[in-house]
Write an enzyme that holds these catalytic residues in place. Structure first.
Site, PDB file in Angstrom:
ATOM      1  N   SER A 130       0.518  -0.877  -0.242  1.00  0.00           N
ATOM      2  CA  SER A 130       0.075   0.461   0.080  1.00  0.00           C
ATOM      3  C   SER A 130       1.305   0.512  -0.279  1.00  0.00           C
ATOM      4  O   SER A 130       2.038   1.426   0.964  1.00  0.00           O
ATOM      5  CB  SER A 130      -1.067  -0.290   1.260  1.00  0.00           C
TER       6      SER A 130
HETATM    7  N1  SAH Z   1      -1.074  -4.587   3.766  1.00  0.00           N
HETATM    8  C1  SAH Z   1      -0.725  -4.946   2.885  1.00  0.00           C
HETATM    9  C2  SAH Z   1      -1.431  -4.112   1.589  1.00  0.00           C
HETATM   10  C3  SAH Z   1      -1.142  -5.221   0.867  1.00  0.00           C
HETATM   11  S1  SAH Z   1      -2.288  -5.285  -0.257  1.00  0.00           S
HETATM   12  C4  SAH Z   1       0.424  -3.700   2.751  1.00  0.00           C
HETATM   13  O1  SAH Z   1       1.005  -2.504   3.809  1.00  0.00           O
HETATM   14  O2  SAH Z   1       1.311  -3.199   1.652  1.00  0.00           O
HETATM   15  C5  SAH Z   1      -3.448  -6.377  -0.425  1.00  0.00           C
HETATM   16  C6  SAH Z   1      -3.252  -8.423   0.632  1.00  0.00           C
HETATM   17  O3  SAH Z   1      -4.633  -8.630   0.812  1.00  0.00           O
HETATM   18  C7  SAH Z   1      -3.297  -8.638  -0.369  1.00  0.00           C
HETATM   19  O4  SAH Z   1      -1.381  -9.471   0.406  1.00  0.00           O
HETATM   20  C8  SAH Z   1      -3.932  -9.807  -0.421  1.00  0.00           C
HETATM   21  O5  SAH Z   1      -3.914 -11.622  -1.052  1.00  0.00           O
HETATM   22  C9  SAH Z   1      -5.025  -9.930   0.622  1.00  0.00           C
HETATM   23  N2  SAH Z   1      -6.082 -10.319   0.647  1.00  0.00           N
HETATM   24  C10 SAH Z   1      -7.423  -9.926  -0.032  1.00  0.00           C
HETATM   25  N3  SAH Z   1      -8.280 -10.984   0.323  1.00  0.00           N
HETATM   26  C11 SAH Z   1      -7.822 -11.530   1.525  1.00  0.00           C
HETATM   27  C12 SAH Z   1      -8.492 -12.188   2.391  1.00  0.00           C
HETATM   28  N4  SAH Z   1      -9.630 -12.761   1.889  1.00  0.00           N
HETATM   29  N5  SAH Z   1      -7.970 -12.884   3.500  1.00  0.00           N
HETATM   30  C13 SAH Z   1      -7.201 -12.808   3.305  1.00  0.00           C
HETATM   31  N6  SAH Z   1      -5.462 -11.644   2.982  1.00  0.00           N
HETATM   32  C14 SAH Z   1      -7.024 -11.226   1.729  1.00  0.00           C
END
Ligand code: SAH
Length: 228
Positions: free
Chosen positions: A72
């Site tokens: 993010s």
């Molecule tokens: N928190 C991260 C953002 C990652 S992007 C950061 O700091 O950069 C969002 C993430 O959510 C992805 O890795 C994706 O695989 C995960 N995700 C999507 N749906 C999900 C679900 N139902 N349960 C757990 N993780 C999920």
């Protein structure tokens, strides 16, 4: 910036000063919570991206982390953390969507205990490595689908969902302590918006029931179900 820009050597990109500048920009862009800004200042974001992208780690942009996912944007991480904290001391926080673990690491500076779940096993393993390389030890990671019940007995002050949802995952609301807040990017229905656009939404467990507030427009990868 010195005479040798980061484009030439990469020196300085990972430095404390680079991070201080990023925090100044976040402050100028409206982030007010100094506790959150200090946490962002403390976490080296370049650790969380591939070496080839480290040079861009302190730009305010999302970057690819593999498996079609992204880390993010710093502003979004700061804003969500600020909304989740709401000036309180956080004993515990739950994150849905660990990704590479950057938001997790920021939360771990603020909350005593952090729980985080990720549906993609390979990303969770990556996050685990990043967090342990920074000696962050107050985080429990789980390979789970966070759009569903987690089968855990949790009571947290804050939940941050870091993937875009079409509706509130109501099964998670029971994990909020009274007064607890969930911050989630929710699909912006009826605004003629693109499907990939969401609004940061805060859901607070108020004495009178759940109270919802719709805020900034954001863009997140989708919240998906099932494990990968
Ligand atoms: N928190 C991260 C953002 C990652 S992007 C950061 O700091 O950069 C969002 C993430 O959510 C992805 O890795 C994706 O695989 C995960 N995700 C999507 N749906 C999900 C679900 N139902 N349960 C757990 N993780 C999920």
């Amino acid at each position: 910036m010195g005479t040798l820009g980061p484009g030439h050597t990469g020196i300085g990109m990972t430095s404390d000063r680079t991070r201080a500048r990023m925090v100044d920009r976040l402050r100028a862009d409206g982030i007010r919570d100094e506790v959150v800004l200090a946490a962002i200042r403390a976490v080296p974001r370049h650790i969380f991206v591939d070496e080839a992208l480290a040079i861009r780690a302190y730009e305010n942009s999302p970057l690819p982390i593999g498996h079609g996912q992204t880390i993010s944007q710093p502003w979004v991480v700061a804003r969500m953390t600020e909304l989740a904290r709401h000036g309180r001391t956080l004993e515990s926080a739950l994150e849905i969507g660990t990704g590479c673990g950057y938001q997790t690491a920021v939360l771990a500076q603020i909350a005593e205990r952090v729980y985080t779940v990720e549906r993609i096993g390979a990303l969770l393993a990556k996050a685990r490595r990043h967090l342990s390389s920074l000696k962050i030890r107050n985080v429990a990671l789980k390979h789970a689908d966070g759009s569903n019940d987690l089968g855990e007995d949790l009571a947290v002050d804050a939940i941050i969902v870091t993937a875009g949802a079409t509706h509130v995952p109501t099964k998670l609301l029971r994990y909020l302590k009274p007064g607890g807040r969930m911050v989630i990017p929710l699909a912006a229905h009826g605004e003629g918006a693109e499907p990939s656009t969401q609004r940061l939404t805060v859901i607070e467990a108020a004495p009178s029931g759940f109270r919802e507030e719709t805020l900034d427009a954001v863009r997140f990868v989708p919240l998906l179900s099932g494990l990968a």
